[in-house]
Design a protein around this motif. Structure first.
Motif, PDB file in Angstrom:
ATOM      1  N   VAL A 152     -48.163 -10.246 -41.838  1.00  0.00           N
ATOM      2  CA  VAL A 152     -49.003 -10.994 -40.725  1.00  0.00           C
ATOM      3  C   VAL A 152     -49.237 -12.308 -41.373  1.00  0.00           C
ATOM      4  O   VAL A 152     -48.699 -12.763 -42.507  1.00  0.00           O
ATOM      5  CB  VAL A 152     -50.305 -10.586 -40.334  1.00  0.00           C
ATOM      6  N   THR A 153     -49.925 -13.579 -40.642  1.00  0.00           N
ATOM      7  CA  THR A 153     -50.210 -14.537 -41.041  1.00  0.00           C
ATOM      8  C   THR A 153     -51.745 -14.742 -41.183  1.00  0.00           C
ATOM      9  O   THR A 153     -52.377 -14.378 -40.223  1.00  0.00           O
ATOM     10  CB  THR A 153     -49.762 -15.680 -40.093  1.00  0.00           C
ATOM     11  N   SER A 154     -52.303 -15.460 -42.331  1.00  0.00           N
ATOM     12  CA  SER A 154     -53.631 -15.685 -42.252  1.00  0.00           C
ATOM     13  C   SER A 154     -53.867 -17.222 -42.474  1.00  0.00           C
ATOM     14  O   SER A 154     -53.111 -17.735 -43.289  1.00  0.00           O
ATOM     15  CB  SER A 154     -54.350 -14.725 -43.263  1.00  0.00           C
ATOM     16  N   LEU A 155     -54.820 -17.694 -41.906  1.00  0.00           N
ATOM     17  CA  LEU A 155     -55.037 -19.199 -41.996  1.00  0.00           C
ATOM     18  C   LEU A 155     -56.703 -19.374 -42.729  1.00  0.00           C
ATOM     19  O   LEU A 155     -57.731 -18.509 -42.257  1.00  0.00           O
ATOM     20  CB  LEU A 155     -55.040 -19.849 -40.776  1.00  0.00           C
ATOM     21  N   CYS A 156     -56.794 -20.176 -43.719  1.00  0.00           N
ATOM     22  CA  CYS A 156     -58.006 -20.144 -44.412  1.00  0.00           C
ATOM     23  C   CYS A 156     -59.166 -20.889 -43.666  1.00  0.00           C
ATOM     24  O   CYS A 156     -58.974 -22.076 -43.397  1.00  0.00           O
ATOM     25  CB  CYS A 156     -57.815 -20.943 -45.824  1.00  0.00           C
ATOM     26  N   PRO A 157     -60.161 -20.416 -43.357  1.00  0.00           N
ATOM     27  CA  PRO A 157     -61.399 -20.895 -42.726  1.00  0.00           C
ATOM     28  C   PRO A 157     -62.054 -22.103 -43.311  1.00  0.00           C
ATOM     29  O   PRO A 157     -62.454 -23.223 -42.716  1.00  0.00           O
ATOM     30  CB  PRO A 157     -62.550 -19.734 -42.280  1.00  0.00           C
ATOM     31  N   CYS A 158     -62.161 -21.845 -44.662  1.00  0.00           N
ATOM     32  CA  CYS A 158     -62.444 -23.008 -45.513  1.00  0.00           C
ATOM     33  C   CYS A 158     -61.794 -24.417 -45.398  1.00  0.00           C
ATOM     34  O   CYS A 158     -62.247 -25.559 -45.288  1.00  0.00           O
ATOM     35  CB  CYS A 158     -62.740 -22.545 -46.839  1.00  0.00           C
ATOM     36  N   SER A 159     -60.553 -24.322 -45.516  1.00  0.00           N
ATOM     37  CA  SER A 159     -59.553 -25.175 -45.504  1.00  0.00           C
ATOM     38  C   SER A 159     -59.814 -26.060 -44.069  1.00  0.00           C
ATOM     39  O   SER A 159     -59.733 -27.215 -44.162  1.00  0.00           O
ATOM     40  CB  SER A 159     -57.990 -24.750 -45.589  1.00  0.00           C
ATOM     41  N   LYS A 160     -59.785 -25.176 -43.390  1.00  0.00           N
ATOM     42  CA  LYS A 160     -59.952 -25.918 -41.638  1.00  0.00           C
ATOM     43  C   LYS A 160     -61.086 -26.542 -41.706  1.00  0.00           C
ATOM     44  O   LYS A 160     -61.384 -27.532 -41.043  1.00  0.00           O
ATOM     45  CB  LYS A 160     -59.853 -24.624 -40.689  1.00  0.00           C
ATOM     46  N   ALA A 161     -62.338 -25.734 -42.222  1.00  0.00           N
ATOM     47  CA  ALA A 161     -63.668 -26.767 -42.176  1.00  0.00           C
ATOM     48  C   ALA A 161     -63.899 -27.967 -42.898  1.00  0.00           C
ATOM     49  O   ALA A 161     -64.439 -28.799 -42.453  1.00  0.00           O
ATOM     50  CB  ALA A 161     -64.696 -25.731 -42.604  1.00  0.00           C
ATOM     51  N   ILE A 162     -63.101 -27.967 -44.077  1.00  0.00           N
ATOM     52  CA  ILE A 162     -63.330 -29.185 -44.838  1.00  0.00           C
ATOM     53  C   ILE A 162     -62.338 -30.277 -44.806  1.00  0.00           C
ATOM     54  O   ILE A 162     -62.330 -31.395 -45.090  1.00  0.00           O
ATOM     55  CB  ILE A 162     -63.403 -28.677 -46.371  1.00  0.00           C
ATOM     56  N   SER A 163     -61.304 -30.075 -43.954  1.00  0.00           N
ATOM     57  CA  SER A 163     -59.889 -30.770 -43.689  1.00  0.00           C
ATOM     58  C   SER A 163     -60.036 -31.534 -42.460  1.00  0.00           C
ATOM     59  O   SER A 163     -60.629 -31.232 -41.298  1.00  0.00           O
ATOM     60  CB  SER A 163     -58.768 -30.145 -43.649  1.00  0.00           C
ATOM     61  N   GLU A 164     -59.492 -32.919 -42.506  1.00  0.00           N
ATOM     62  CA  GLU A 164     -59.777 -33.750 -41.343  1.00  0.00           C
ATOM     63  C   GLU A 164     -58.564 -33.433 -40.272  1.00  0.00           C
ATOM     64  O   GLU A 164     -58.839 -33.535 -39.038  1.00  0.00           O
ATOM     65  CB  GLU A 164     -59.742 -35.285 -41.481  1.00  0.00           C
ATOM     66  N   TYR A 165     -57.487 -32.815 -40.935  1.00  0.00           N
ATOM     67  CA  TYR A 165     -56.522 -32.191 -39.842  1.00  0.00           C
ATOM     68  C   TYR A 165     -55.725 -31.267 -40.639  1.00  0.00           C
ATOM     69  O   TYR A 165     -55.701 -31.272 -41.905  1.00  0.00           O
ATOM     70  CB  TYR A 165     -55.502 -33.302 -39.264  1.00  0.00           C
ATOM     71  N   GLY A 166     -55.404 -30.215 -40.141  1.00  0.00           N
ATOM     72  CA  GLY A 166     -54.713 -28.901 -40.723  1.00  0.00           C
ATOM     73  C   GLY A 166     -55.450 -28.165 -41.293  1.00  0.00           C
ATOM     74  O   GLY A 166     -56.683 -28.289 -41.532  1.00  0.00           O
ATOM     75  N   ALA A 167     -54.642 -27.191 -41.948  1.00  0.00           N
ATOM     76  CA  ALA A 167     -55.361 -26.003 -42.850  1.00  0.00           C
ATOM     77  C   ALA A 167     -54.389 -25.398 -43.385  1.00  0.00           C
ATOM     78  O   ALA A 167     -53.045 -25.045 -42.762  1.00  0.00           O
ATOM     79  CB  ALA A 167     -56.314 -25.168 -41.962  1.00  0.00           C
TER      80      ALA A 167
END
Length: 267
Positions: A152-167
């Motif tokens: 499957v695919t997973s996307l990091c919640p922390c990366s999304k929360a701290i980045s201005e764009y993208g994750a």
């Protein structure tokens, strides 16, 4: 002219001789056997190739088991489409064939299921790694264990929360290992769909550009840590009918580290 009558050659049955060391062997047999297998997952017979392991328990007084009989059993079932129920029956037939009171059969093999892309509707095959194990003993209820690896695919919640764009996101492997009280109740395609639905996004074998937009945005809108992933899959697996025990593993192949993130749940 005198003729000498030839007597038939008598081959000694060494395996059946008595052993004087009085040490029982819990599991003896063959492993690493690559052999064809026919599957019946409810959508018609499908051929595959499996890695087999077949073993039985050997009493302390017996010197050895009859190894060739394991392969003979595989040949007997080679053209018979197997369900989980049929797989257990195969293991039960192994016991009298080997004069054994207890035995196990395991097979690991690839399975291909057709999936439809989310936007374009294009069809393609997705592969999964599946393992079946049947444990049988005279006078006891047989046990069937299923293991399936779902990518499957997973996307990091922390990366999304701290980045201005993208994750950052990554491909993940979810492995479900479960023991069922009733092999007949197992619906493998439905189980795989349940696991995929818990990820940030599922995978497909073939995607068009409109599908790529969908999966990118779907993952971004559904971020999950490896802890979230393994817990969510555990919740859906333990709700399945007939699950006696389970083990769920999730491994994220990190895209910003040279190591994986890993979590495991048992119940």
């Amino acid at each position: 002219m005198n003729t000498v009558s030839e007597k038939p050659l008598i081959m000694p049955d060494v395996q059946s001789s008595v052993d004087t060391r009085h040490v029982a062997i819990q599991r003896v047999g063959v492993r690493g056997v690559r052999h064809p297998m026919m599957l019946d997952l409810g959508q018609g017979p499908v051929p595959t190739v499996a890695q087999w392991e077949l073993t039985v328990a050997l009493p302390p007084e017996e010197k050895g088991t009859h190894m060739s009989r394991f392969v003979a059993l595989l040949e007997q079932y080679r053209r018979q489409p197997l369900t989980p129920v049929g797989f257990v029956q195969m293991a039960q037939e192994m016991l009298p064939l080997l004069n054994a009171g207890r035995g196990d059969i395991s097979a690991s093999f690839p399975v291909f299921l057709e999936k439809i892309a989310p936007v374009s509707g294009v069809a393609s095959l997705m592969d999964y790694t599946l393992s079946w194990t049947a444990r049988v003993a005279q006078g006891e209820q047989p046990e069937f264990e299923l293991s399936v690896l779902v990518p499957v695919t997973s996307l990091c919640p922390c990366s999304k929360a701290i980045s201005e764009y993208g994750a950052h996101n990554q491909r993940s492997h979810v492995t479900v290992q479960a023991v069922f009280s009733d092999p007949a109740a197992i619906d493998l395609p439905a189980l795989i769909r349940r696991v995929e639905s818990q990820a940030s996004c599922e995978l497909w074998g073939l995607l068009k550009r409109s599908d790529e937009k969908y999966v990118t945005e779907q993952a971004y809108d559904n971020p999950k840590f490896v802890e979230d992933l393994v817990r969510d899959v555990a919740v859906t697996v333990r709700s399945l009918p007939g699950v006696l025990r389970y083990r769920i593993e999730a491994e994220n192949f990190e895209s910003i580290h040279n190591h994986s993130a890993y979590a495991s749940v048992e119940g």
